[in-house]
Design a protein around this motif. Structure first.
Motif, PDB file in Angstrom:
ATOM      1  N   ILE A 103     -29.135  -2.464 -12.069  1.00 28.28           N
ATOM      2  CA  ILE A 103     -29.126  -1.821 -13.386  1.00 28.28           C
ATOM      3  C   ILE A 103     -30.524  -1.310 -13.737  1.00 28.28           C
ATOM      4  O   ILE A 103     -30.700  -0.172 -14.196  1.00 28.28           O
ATOM      5  N   ALA A 104     -31.541  -2.156 -13.502  1.00 28.32           N
ATOM      6  CA  ALA A 104     -32.913  -1.749 -13.811  1.00 28.32           C
ATOM      7  C   ALA A 104     -33.355  -0.577 -12.931  1.00 28.32           C
ATOM      8  O   ALA A 104     -34.012   0.372 -13.410  1.00 28.32           O
ATOM      9  N   LEU A 105     -32.980  -0.614 -11.654  1.00 31.07           N
ATOM     10  CA  LEU A 105     -33.346   0.470 -10.744  1.00 31.07           C
ATOM     11  C   LEU A 105     -32.678   1.783 -11.146  1.00 31.07           C
ATOM     12  O   LEU A 105     -33.309   2.846 -11.140  1.00 31.07           O
ATOM     13  N   GLY A 106     -31.406   1.707 -11.514  1.00 30.82           N
ATOM     14  CA  GLY A 106     -30.706   2.917 -11.936  1.00 30.82           C
ATOM     15  C   GLY A 106     -31.302   3.517 -13.199  1.00 30.82           C
ATOM     16  O   GLY A 106     -31.509   4.741 -13.287  1.00 30.82           O
ATOM     17  N   MET A 107     -31.599   2.665 -14.183  1.00 36.80           N
ATOM     18  CA  MET A 107     -32.197   3.166 -15.416  1.00 36.80           C
ATOM     19  C   MET A 107     -33.592   3.718 -15.162  1.00 36.80           C
ATOM     20  O   MET A 107     -34.006   4.720 -15.765  1.00 36.80           O
ATOM     21  N   GLY A 108     -34.337   3.071 -14.273  1.00 34.18           N
ATOM     22  CA  GLY A 108     -35.678   3.563 -13.972  1.00 34.18           C
ATOM     23  C   GLY A 108     -35.663   4.888 -13.226  1.00 34.18           C
ATOM     24  O   GLY A 108     -36.466   5.797 -13.527  1.00 34.18           O
ATOM     25  N   LEU A 109     -34.760   5.036 -12.263  1.00 32.93           N
ATOM     26  CA  LEU A 109     -34.694   6.285 -11.505  1.00 32.93           C
ATOM     27  C   LEU A 109     -34.191   7.448 -12.346  1.00 32.93           C
ATOM     28  O   LEU A 109     -34.473   8.604 -12.035  1.00 32.93           O
ATOM     29  N   ARG A 110     -33.445   7.172 -13.405  1.00 32.17           N
ATOM     30  CA  ARG A 110     -32.982   8.248 -14.288  1.00 32.17           C
ATOM     31  C   ARG A 110     -34.153   8.948 -14.982  1.00 32.17           C
ATOM     32  O   ARG A 110     -34.046  10.104 -15.375  1.00 32.17           O
ATOM     33  N   ALA A 111     -35.245   8.230 -15.136  1.00 33.62           N
ATOM     34  CA  ALA A 111     -36.406   8.813 -15.814  1.00 33.62           C
ATOM     35  C   ALA A 111     -37.309   9.609 -14.874  1.00 33.62           C
ATOM     36  O   ALA A 111     -38.289  10.216 -15.332  1.00 33.62           O
ATOM     37  N   VAL A 112     -37.009   9.600 -13.580  1.00 30.99           N
ATOM     38  CA  VAL A 112     -37.868  10.310 -12.627  1.00 30.99           C
ATOM     39  C   VAL A 112     -37.773  11.825 -12.771  1.00 30.99           C
ATOM     40  O   VAL A 112     -38.808  12.503 -12.856  1.00 30.99           O
ATOM     41  N   PRO A 113     -36.594  12.454 -12.806  1.00 28.94           N
ATOM     42  CA  PRO A 113     -36.538  13.922 -12.956  1.00 28.94           C
ATOM     43  C   PRO A 113     -37.095  14.369 -14.313  1.00 28.94           C
ATOM     44  O   PRO A 113     -37.200  13.592 -15.265  1.00 28.94           O
ATOM     45  N   ASP A 114     -37.473  15.632 -14.380  1.00 29.97           N
ATOM     46  CA  ASP A 114     -37.952  16.180 -15.642  1.00 29.97           C
ATOM     47  C   ASP A 114     -36.844  16.170 -16.681  1.00 29.97           C
ATOM     48  O   ASP A 114     -35.653  16.102 -16.362  1.00 29.97           O
ATOM     49  N   GLU A 115     -37.240  16.249 -17.935  1.00 31.68           N
ATOM     50  CA  GLU A 115     -36.272  16.220 -19.025  1.00 31.68           C
ATOM     51  C   GLU A 115     -35.318  17.403 -18.912  1.00 31.68           C
ATOM     52  O   GLU A 115     -35.741  18.548 -18.754  1.00 31.68           O
ATOM     53  N   GLY A 116     -34.046  17.116 -19.010  1.00 28.89           N
ATOM     54  CA  GLY A 116     -33.025  18.152 -18.873  1.00 28.89           C
ATOM     55  C   GLY A 116     -32.468  18.252 -17.477  1.00 28.89           C
ATOM     56  O   GLY A 116     -31.398  18.836 -17.269  1.00 28.89           O
ATOM     57  N   ASP A 117     -33.166  17.714 -16.481  1.00 32.19           N
ATOM     58  CA  ASP A 117     -32.683  17.718 -15.103  1.00 32.19           C
ATOM     59  C   ASP A 117     -31.980  16.403 -14.798  1.00 32.19           C
ATOM     60  O   ASP A 117     -32.121  15.411 -15.507  1.00 32.19           O
ATOM     61  N   SER A 118     -31.222  16.403 -13.728  1.00 36.62           N
ATOM     62  CA  SER A 118     -30.521  15.197 -13.288  1.00 36.62           C
ATOM     63  C   SER A 118     -30.610  15.097 -11.774  1.00 36.62           C
ATOM     64  O   SER A 118     -31.021  16.046 -11.090  1.00 36.62           O
ATOM     65  N   TRP A 119     -30.224  13.969 -11.267  1.00 41.98           N
ATOM     66  CA  TRP A 119     -30.273  13.746  -9.826  1.00 41.98           C
ATOM     67  C   TRP A 119     -29.206  14.594  -9.123  1.00 41.98           C
ATOM     68  O   TRP A 119     -28.074  14.683  -9.575  1.00 41.98           O
ATOM     69  N   ALA A 120     -29.597  15.190  -8.011  1.00 43.21           N
ATOM     70  CA  ALA A 120     -28.646  15.968  -7.221  1.00 43.21           C
ATOM     71  C   ALA A 120     -27.651  15.036  -6.540  1.00 43.21           C
ATOM     72  O   ALA A 120     -27.944  13.859  -6.294  1.00 43.21           O
ATOM     73  N   GLN A 121     -26.484  15.569  -6.248  1.00 39.56           N
ATOM     74  CA  GLN A 121     -25.438  14.753  -5.629  1.00 39.56           C
ATOM     75  C   GLN A 121     -25.882  14.183  -4.290  1.00 39.56           C
ATOM     76  O   GLN A 121     -25.582  13.042  -3.953  1.00 39.56           O
ATOM     77  N   ARG A 122     -26.634  14.986  -3.513  1.00 35.63           N
ATOM     78  CA  ARG A 122     -27.103  14.521  -2.212  1.00 35.63           C
ATOM     79  C   ARG A 122     -28.085  13.363  -2.363  1.00 35.63           C
ATOM     80  O   ARG A 122     -28.038  12.391  -1.588  1.00 35.63           O
ATOM     81  N   ASP A 123     -28.964  13.442  -3.353  1.00 29.90           N
ATOM     82  CA  ASP A 123     -29.924  12.360  -3.572  1.00 29.90           C
ATOM     83  C   ASP A 123     -29.218  11.067  -3.983  1.00 29.90           C
ATOM     84  O   ASP A 123     -29.586   9.970  -3.549  1.00 29.90           O
ATOM     85  N   VAL A 124     -28.196  11.194  -4.833  1.00 28.75           N
ATOM     86  CA  VAL A 124     -27.420  10.012  -5.230  1.00 28.75           C
ATOM     87  C   VAL A 124     -26.702   9.420  -4.021  1.00 28.75           C
ATOM     88  O   VAL A 124     -26.609   8.193  -3.877  1.00 28.75           O
ATOM     89  N   ALA A 125     -26.202  10.286  -3.134  1.00 28.28           N
ATOM     90  CA  ALA A 125     -25.513   9.813  -1.928  1.00 28.28           C
ATOM     91  C   ALA A 125     -26.465   9.027  -1.030  1.00 28.28           C
ATOM     92  O   ALA A 125     -26.066   8.034  -0.401  1.00 28.28           O
ATOM     93  N   TYR A 126     -27.730   9.459  -0.974  1.00 26.35           N
ATOM     94  CA  TYR A 126     -28.710   8.717  -0.174  1.00 26.35           C
ATOM     95  C   TYR A 126     -28.933   7.312  -0.738  1.00 26.35           C
ATOM     96  O   TYR A 126     -29.021   6.333   0.007  1.00 26.35           O
ATOM     97  N   ILE A 127     -29.033   7.219  -2.061  1.00 26.82           N
ATOM     98  CA  ILE A 127     -29.243   5.912  -2.689  1.00 26.82           C
ATOM     99  C   ILE A 127     -28.008   5.025  -2.515  1.00 26.82           C
ATOM    100  O   ILE A 127     -28.112   3.812  -2.335  1.00 26.82           O
ATOM    101  N   ASN A 128     -26.833   5.640  -2.538  1.00 29.65           N
ATOM    102  CA  ASN A 128     -25.579   4.885  -2.420  1.00 29.65           C
ATOM    103  C   ASN A 128     -25.257   4.504  -0.977  1.00 29.65           C
ATOM    104  O   ASN A 128     -24.307   3.755  -0.735  1.00 29.65           O
ATOM    105  N   TYR A 129     -26.036   4.997  -0.021  1.00 26.07           N
ATOM    106  CA  TYR A 129     -25.676   4.848   1.389  1.00 26.07           C
ATOM    107  C   TYR A 129     -25.572   3.380   1.806  1.00 26.07           C
ATOM    108  O   TYR A 129     -24.601   2.958   2.436  1.00 26.07           O
ATOM    109  N   VAL A 130     -26.568   2.574   1.445  1.00 27.22           N
ATOM    110  CA  VAL A 130     -26.553   1.158   1.827  1.00 27.22           C
ATOM    111  C   VAL A 130     -25.368   0.441   1.178  1.00 27.22           C
ATOM    112  O   VAL A 130     -24.671  -0.350   1.817  1.00 27.22           O
ATOM    113  N   GLY A 131     -25.130   0.731  -0.105  1.00 28.94           N
ATOM    114  CA  GLY A 131     -23.990   0.127  -0.781  1.00 28.94           C
ATOM    115  C   GLY A 131     -22.668   0.550  -0.173  1.00 28.94           C
ATOM    116  O   GLY A 131     -21.726  -0.251  -0.087  1.00 28.94           O
ATOM    117  N   ASP A 132     -22.582   1.800   0.272  1.00 27.52           N
ATOM    118  CA  ASP A 132     -21.346   2.284   0.889  1.00 27.52           C
ATOM    119  C   ASP A 132     -21.083   1.562   2.204  1.00 27.52           C
ATOM    120  O   ASP A 132     -19.934   1.223   2.522  1.00 27.52           O
TER     121      ASP A 132
END
Length: 574
Positions: A103-132
């Motif tokens: 939860i802390a990692l997800g909330m922290g990574l949300r603040a990395v992109p500039d305001e108004g931007d969001s994480w790309a689907q490919r980047d999220v897939a990379y983070i989800n890879y170990v969990g998958d």
């Protein structure tokens, strides 16, 4: 040496220091052997310690410690007990910590992109890879675990005992599901989370719906209990699909549409459970003739549980990345919870209240045991359920926690838990009842008592048919909406928070399964012990010589030769 008297005390005197001496013990010369002992001085109440003659020196087998004021438990012993507790609960602690870190990692990574931007689907897939990878590994264990554990558990039980255990489990699961639905309806009707806002305030997300009726869904539930191909049931399950008639493509009445069927991807767990139970019952009825087959499935079950023990050590890391990636997928958390916050609070609060209060009280009333300790012992399974959002994927971990920490007989846990993971969906039933009435409140639809009763019955049936996979409740929610005349597209109104609610209801589903197995075991202890004693007596009276071929014993079918009194063994290799 005189006998010790009641009230004798151990003392330590300077003239007789404790020491190790090799002495001879035993009543006879043939039984005596040298043994190191620690010497103590014993003072009788009638004597005074003026001389050494007033003391009796005795030997106490080493390594019993000297109980003296100078040898009391120290801080070192306390730290040893603390470290032992940590070692026993290390995996549970790490998994719960993984949820928090995710939860802390997800909330922290949300603040990395500039305001108004969001994480790309490919980047999220990379983070989800170990969990998958972790989730795939758990799902790979579902099929061998369900088949081997059910066949081994049912096959080792007497037929009448199997009926009793199965009947108790089903009765408990149905009763708790009805209680969950009633609780959800009371909460949503009392709080009315959807009555203070218009339906336009909650935007509908795009979701692909399937044309289906309530009757077809219930019929598919029964159809999947009897798969025509068990191999196909390992990967696919049957679904009814309605298509507009070719003669009138604009036909509005869905009940006049053409009925077709397809096999959709997804393990038919219900069919495999039914087939495994039937096979186990047949194996139990022919236990003496097919002892080797029963032993094979028992050993297979042990092997699968051993592999499970290795896999669950990956859960802290896998859960961390699964939760972090899911948080990153949400575009605007504040906006989502601003629109659906009250609905989320009603569903999540109702689910947690049902699991940790209602089910805990039932467990205490039936078993007179501490439910908090039971829940603490199930911490590893609950954390895994929250991270994976799948009761079926959590099944291996649930079995291990129930058997090793809560000491439930494997014959009960491996019989009851697969059934519970298939039909016991307390959290899903409560969620579907609340969601249907919430959407009706958004649409301004007034519900009569008959509508609410229909919702409760349909939600109970739909939860039984919900597969133990992530967000399966969205599919069965369609048939609940159909009960009150709401379109299937309205499911999209609540899908924004379903990813988080799905984790809460999976957690309570797993907890309900565990409570049910423990209660069934509590009421089956005496019968299980009788069965065990009977099997022990049978084994003792039919013990075979070491050189006996088991194939010749358990697979002997004798016939009488024509015109001869000799017995011919059809399986003989002579």
């Amino acid at each position: 040496m005189p006998d010790m008297r009641e009230g004798d005390t151990l003392t330590r005197v300077r003239s007789v220091e404790p020491t190790l001496l090799p002495i001879r013990t035993g009543e006879g010369a043939g039984n005596s052997f040298p043994r190191p002992v620690r010497c103590y001085a014993i003072r009788h109440r009638a004597h005074t310690p003026h001389t050494l003659g007033r003391f009796i020196i005795i030997g106490v087998p080493f390594p019993i410690p000297l109980q003296s004021p100078t040898n009391r438990p120290t801080m070192k012993m306390q730290w040893t007990s603390v470290w032992g507790f940590v070692r026993r609960n290390l995996l549970t602690t790490l998994t719960i910590l993984g949820v928090i870190v995710g939860i802390a990692l997800g909330m922290g990574l949300r603040a990395v992109p500039d305001e108004g931007d969001s994480w790309a689907q490919r980047d999220v897939a990379y983070i989800n890879y170990v969990g998958d990878l972790f989730l795939r590994t758990l799902k790979a264990l579902i099929l061998p675990l369900i088949v081997s554990s059910l066949i081994a558990a049912v096959g080792s039980l007497d037929l009448s005992l199997s009926k009793k255990i199965g009947g108790r489990a089903v009765l408990y699961y149905l009763a708790t599901t009805v209680l969950a639905v009633i609780l959800g309806i009371v909460l949503v009707v009392t709080i009315k989370p959807g009555s203070d806002r218009e339906s336009g305030e909650v935007e509908a997300d795009g979701i692909q719906s399937r044309n289906v009726t309530t009757v077809d869904t219930l019929l598919d539930l029964v159809r999947n209990m009897f798969p025509p191909n068990l191999v196909q049931a390992c990967t696919q399950q049957y679904q009814t699909v309605l298509k507009p008639p070719a003669s009138n493509p604009t036909e509005p009445d869905i009940y006049r549409w053409t009925i077709t069927g397809v096999y959709a991807d997804g393990m038919n767990i219900l069919g495999l459970v039914v087939a495994s139970i039937v096979f186990g019952v047949a194996l139990g009825a022919t236990k003496r003739e097919n002892a080797l087959v029963l032993q094979f499935f028992q050993q297979l079950s042990h092997i699968v549980m051993k592999v499970t023990g290795w896999v669950i050590w990956l859960s802290p890391v896998g859960v961390t990345f699964l939760i972090a990636a899911k948080i990153l997928e949400i575009e605007d958390l504040g906006e989502v919870f601003g629109k659906l916050g009250l609905y989320f609070a009603v569903v999540a609060g109702g689910i947690l209240f049902h699991g940790f209060v209602v089910l805990s009280l039932l467990f205490f009333l039936f078993t007179r045991k501490n439910p908090l300790r039971f829940i603490a012992n199930m911490g590893q399974a609950l954390a895994t359920a929250f991270g994976t959002s799948s009761s079926s994927a959590t099944l291996p971990v649930t079995m291990q926690c129930l058997e090793e920490k809560n000491h439930v007989d494997p014959r009960v846990s491996r019989f009851v838990l697969p059934i519970g993971a298939t039909i016991n969906m307390d959290g899903t039933a409560l969620y579907e009842a609340v969601a249907a009435i919430f959407i009706a409140q958004l649409r301004g639809l007034s519900l009569s008592f008959g509508n609410v009763l229909a919702i409760s019955i349909t939600a109970t049936a739909a939860s039984i048919g919900a597969a133990g996979i992530p967000q399966a409740g969205l599919v069965t929610l369609v048939m609940v909406l159909d009960t009150v005349g709401l379109p299937a597209e309205d499911v999209s109104l609540i899908i924004a928070v379903d990813w988080l609610l799905d984790r809460f209801r999976t957690l309570v589903n797993v907890l309900g399964d565990s409570f049910g197995a423990a209660i069934v075991y509590h009421y089956s202890k005496a019968e299980l012990q009788d069965t065990k004693n009977a099997e022990a007596g049978l084994t003792g009276t039919t013990q075979l010589p070491p050189d006996t071929d088991p194939e010749m014993v358990f697979h002997t079918d004798t016939i009488l030769a024509t015109g001869d009194e000799r017995i011919i063994d059809k399986n003989s290799r002579l």
